[in-house]
Motif scaffolding. Structure first.
Motif, mmCIF file in Angstrom:
data_model
loop_
_atom_site.group_PDB
_atom_site.id
_atom_site.type_symbol
_atom_site.label_atom_id
_atom_site.label_comp_id
_atom_site.label_asym_id
_atom_site.label_seq_id
_atom_site.Cartn_x
_atom_site.Cartn_y
_atom_site.Cartn_z
ATOM 1 N N THR A 1 22.675 6.797 22.682
ATOM 2 C CA THR A 1 23.934 6.316 23.121
ATOM 3 C C THR A 1 24.742 7.563 23.335
ATOM 4 O O THR A 1 25.544 7.891 24.412
ATOM 5 N N VAL B 1 23.752 9.578 26.339
ATOM 6 C CA VAL B 1 24.045 9.065 27.549
ATOM 7 C C VAL B 1 25.504 9.458 27.936
ATOM 8 O O VAL B 1 26.061 9.587 28.927
ATOM 9 N N TYR C 1 26.096 12.856 28.731
ATOM 10 C CA TYR C 1 25.998 12.996 30.078
ATOM 11 C C TYR C 1 26.970 12.726 31.073
ATOM 12 O O TYR C 1 27.522 13.225 32.217
ATOM 13 N N GLN D 1 24.070 1.009 27.421
ATOM 14 C CA GLN D 1 25.294 1.546 27.341
ATOM 15 C C GLN D 1 25.980 1.130 28.477
ATOM 16 O O GLN D 1 25.791 1.090 29.639
ATOM 17 N N VAL E 1 20.432 8.986 34.452
ATOM 18 C CA VAL E 1 20.518 8.105 33.300
ATOM 19 C C VAL E 1 18.916 7.387 33.144
ATOM 20 O O VAL E 1 18.748 7.179 31.995
ATOM 21 N N MET F 1 16.578 9.759 31.355
ATOM 22 C CA MET F 1 17.083 9.798 30.007
ATOM 23 C C MET F 1 16.516 8.621 28.952
ATOM 24 O O MET F 1 15.886 8.885 28.100
ATOM 25 N N VAL F 2 17.095 7.622 29.375
ATOM 26 C CA VAL F 2 16.717 6.309 28.627
ATOM 27 C C VAL F 2 15.266 6.094 28.717
ATOM 28 O O VAL F 2 14.819 5.893 27.752
#
Length: 299
Positions: free
Chosen positions: A65, A68, A71, A94, A287, A290-291
């Motif tokens: 979290t 993210v 970023y 998120q 995103v 990343m996740v």
């Protein structure tokens, strides 16, 4: 984040709720990023040679979290993400309940609703409707979406069907489907409807919809696909449109499924108020990467 955009041209679609984007994309393998990464350690096997063993770290949603949010703090506009791995059971969100203009991701909801309505009446899609569905999902054709939205009963018809899907925060817009509102959480619920054995949609129909999403035009195969590794299968639908009355800038969204040997990800990333389409695509792809990469390397 790896950069894949080489060229970008736009042509306005029929309703303004989805443009046709032509992009040249490199075949470079994805680079992993994220708040948590896996490690490889040499483990001695008795007196034999050491063997490589991947060491995964516990999933730390608070750290992800923070990463993210950090970023997104550097990016223009706003965004939200929801992801779940059907194999490991891990989920992450998120701003997953944030409301975003759907643009063309609404086309998956339109087709799913029409398929369920026809199934309820013990009918399949007509040959004409199947042809329109192919154009709507694979090519993101807006005229085809207009026709199928009408066939599904417009906003009222899709809203009623969405109750069967468990969608709690999606508001179909009357007339202009691309102006509908949704959340990343609802979009993952919709994706679950397409993969779950408990879905009200029959298996062959679910396979049909996912098959269309797995064969979108090459130039539209961006978005959540940025999180896929070589050899993994991706089924997706993207949406992109300039917004004038429900915000400003661009709405850019991507929803889809990434399937590999050890993972089965359902991912929805929505964004709004980006100054350009390219900026929105970059945010959405980064995103997603990343996740998914963090969830991939966690247990």
């Amino acid at each position: 984040m790896r950069r894949r955009i080489i060229a970008l041209t736009l042509a306005l679609g029929a309703t303004g709720a989805g443009f046709t984007a032509h992009r040249l994309i490199t075949d470079a393998p994805p680079r992993r990023s994220g708040a948590t990464v896996g490690a490889t350690k040499l483990i001695a096997a008795g007196r034999g040679p050491a063997v490589a063993k991947e060491i995964t770290r516990p999933f730390e949603p608070a750290a992800l979290t923070q990463a993210v949010r950090a970023y997104l703090g550097t990016r223009p506009g706003k965004a939200g993400v929801m992801a779940t791995d059907l194999r490991t059971g891990l989920s992450f969100g998120q701003n997953e309940k944030g409301r975003f203009v759907t643009a063309s991701i609404m086309k998956v909801d339109i087709l799913s609703s029409l398929v369920l309505q026809r199934q309820r009446d013990r009918r399949g899609l007509t040959a004409g409707q199947r042809e329109l569905a192919g154009r709507m999902i694979r090519e993101s054709d807006n005229g085809a979406a207009d026709s199928l939205y009408s066939a599904a009963g417009g906003g009222d018809g899709v809203r009623a069907t969405n109750k069967r899907f468990g969608l709690k925060s999606t508001t179909p817009f009357p007339g202009s489907w691309g102006s509908s509102l949704t959340t990343p959480s609802d979009q993952v619920r919709l994706l679950r409807t397409l993969v779950s054995d408990k879905s009200p949609i029959k298996p062959l129909s679910r396979q049909y919809i996912l098959g269309l999403m797995g064969s979108v035009l090459h130039e539209q195969a961006w978005g959540v696909s940025a999180a896929a590794l070589p050899g993994e299968k991706v089924a997706l639908k993207n949406g992109w449109t300039p917004v004038h009355h429900q915000g400003h800038g661009w709405a850019v969204n991507s929803i889809g499924r990434i399937t590999g040997p050890d993972h089965d990800f359902l991912v929805a990333v929505c964004s709004g108020d980006s100054p350009t389409m390219e900026a929105g695509v970059s945010t959405v792809e980064h995103v997603a990467e990343m996740v998914v990469s963090t969830m991939r390397d966690s247990r």
